[in-house]
Design an enzyme around this catalytic site. Structure first.
Site, PDB file in Angstrom:
ATOM      1  N   GLY A  43     -55.343  40.296 -36.596  1.00  0.00           N
ATOM      2  CA  GLY A  43     -56.187  39.923 -35.506  1.00  0.00           C
ATOM      3  C   GLY A  43     -57.124  38.741 -36.335  1.00  0.00           C
ATOM      4  CG  ASP A  54     -61.124  39.203 -36.654  1.00  0.00           C
ATOM      5  OD1 ASP A  54     -60.628  39.505 -35.375  1.00  0.00           O
ATOM      6  OD2 ASP A  54     -61.142  39.962 -37.548  1.00  0.00           O
ATOM      7  CG  HIS A 186     -61.342  46.748 -45.034  1.00  0.00           C
ATOM      8  ND1 HIS A 186     -60.876  46.529 -46.477  1.00  0.00           N
ATOM      9  CD2 HIS A 186     -61.345  45.685 -44.281  1.00  0.00           C
ATOM     10  CE1 HIS A 186     -60.843  45.142 -46.357  1.00  0.00           C
ATOM     11  NE2 HIS A 186     -60.925  44.846 -44.924  1.00  0.00           N
TER      12      HIS A 186
HETATM   13  C1  SPV Z   1     -57.321  41.612 -40.438  1.00  0.00           C
HETATM   14  O1  SPV Z   1     -56.339  40.881 -41.024  1.00  0.00           O
HETATM   15  O2  SPV Z   1     -57.590  40.937 -39.262  1.00  0.00           O
HETATM   16  C2  SPV Z   1     -57.895  42.587 -40.728  1.00  0.00           C
HETATM   17  C3  SPV Z   1     -58.204  42.513 -42.241  1.00  0.00           C
HETATM   18  O3  SPV Z   1     -58.340  43.391 -39.915  1.00  0.00           O
HETATM   19  S1  SPV Z   1     -59.739  42.149 -42.293  1.00  0.00           S
HETATM   20  O4  SPV Z   1     -60.010  40.983 -41.753  1.00  0.00           O
HETATM   21  O5  SPV Z   1     -60.235  42.144 -43.881  1.00  0.00           O
HETATM   22  O6  SPV Z   1     -60.659  42.975 -41.954  1.00  0.00           O
HETATM   23 MG    MG Z   2     -58.370  42.560 -37.976  1.00  0.00          MG
END
Ligand code: SPV
Ligand code: MG
Length: 290
Positions: A43, A54, A186
């Site tokens: 995402g 995001d 995470h």
């Molecule tokens: C993404 O790559 O969209 C993730 C990983 O969810 S992070 O951005 O580290 O949350």
């Molecule tokens: Mg993500």
């Protein structure tokens, strides 16, 4: 064998799969050629590709369209990042049907409220759902999948939200009970201490997934030593690598007053022709165009 079955088989065979973030079919082709076991339909990467944060701004349709395009150009299994599942358990039922049909082999659903805030941003608003509500979403996902090999991966953001390891473990166990096949844990700490501590304390029946981007020192050797992590997702490295090269190249073209210097430092156009499978089209032209 379905890509989902291949992903499970690869995990069983190697003990640890390497899943590269892809934000486009081209990045997916490059990941496949480099030797990754699968792709992360991230995402974050797709939002960044659109020049957006995001934060649930990219629609499910946009994400699905890209996933379909990626699935059409590679044979690798795709792990789809469906964020919060686009709403409640009813939205999750709809999403699982769509993602499975689009070619995903797995989904990751996170226990944040919709709209979400990206995990790594400093001072981000991180709100988590009630455990029971998220369990309902996971149960809905597991009940909806058609292929039993399709993986439902539950992501807890308890460490990201600053709620600590005890809450992260409590949530991860509850999500396992609700039918999650794996738990993604995470952290936004710049070292892997929270992840390593969680992994050592984990007594659940399912394996773990990690996304070592805030803590890049957590490499495969250290992950294997922990013993219960079966998937490493390289989230944000595709878009960062692409942006690094474009930023540098574009600045040099302006500084140099032309492309005379960068020309030799970037891929020749013949390599792009190869990645576009142009030879195959030329062969089809010779065969079919009359
Ligand atoms: C993404 O790559 O969209 C993730 C990983 O969810 S992070 O951005 O580290 O949350
Ligand atoms: Mg993500």
């Amino acid at each position: 064998m379905s890509p989902a079955r291949r992903l499970r088989a690869r995990m069983a065979e190697t003990g640890l799969v390497h899943i590269m973030a892809a934000h486009s079919p081209l990045s997916a082709i490059l990941a496949e050629e480099a030797g990754f076991d699968g792709l992360w339909a991230s995402g974050f990467e797709l939002a960044a590709l659109y020049g957006l944060a995001d934060m649930s701004l990219i629609s499910m349709t946009q994400h699905l369209d890209m996933l379909r395009s990626i699935a059409g150009r590679t044979t690798l299994p795709i792990v789809a990042d469906i964020d919060t599942g686009y709403g409640n358990a009813i939205n999750v039922i709809h999403a699982i049907g769509e993602y499975e049909r689009a070619g995903a082999s797995a989904v990751v659903i996170e226990d944040k409220t919709f709209p979400k805030v990206t995990s790594l941003v400093a001072g981000g608003r991180q709100e988590l759902l009630r455990i029971e509500e998220f369990q309902g979403k996971l149960e809905a996902a597991a009940a909806t999948r058609r292929n039993p090999d399709f993986l439902v991966i539950a992501r807890t953001e308890a460490l990201i939200a600053g709620l600590g390891e005890t809450e992260a473990l409590r949530r991860a166990l509850a999500y396992t009970k609700a039918g999650a096949d794996m738990i993604l844990i995470h952290s936004k700490k710049q070292d892997a201490s929270e992840i390593e501590s969680f992994s050592r304390a984990w007594t659940g029946a399912v394996p773990l997934v990690v996304v070592p981007n805030a803590y890049p020192d957590l490499d495969a050797r250290r992950v294997r030593a922990l013993g219960n992590i079966r998937m490493m997702i390289y989230g944000n490295y595709g878009i960062r690598a692409a942006a690094t090269c474009m930023q540098e190249t574009f600045r040099r073209i302006i500084a140099d007053g032309g492309v005379q210097n960068v020309h030799k430092d970037i891929l020749p156009v013949e390599e792009i022709f190869r990645l576009q499978r142009t030879e195959g089209i030329k062969a089809a032209e010779a065969r079919f165009l009359r």
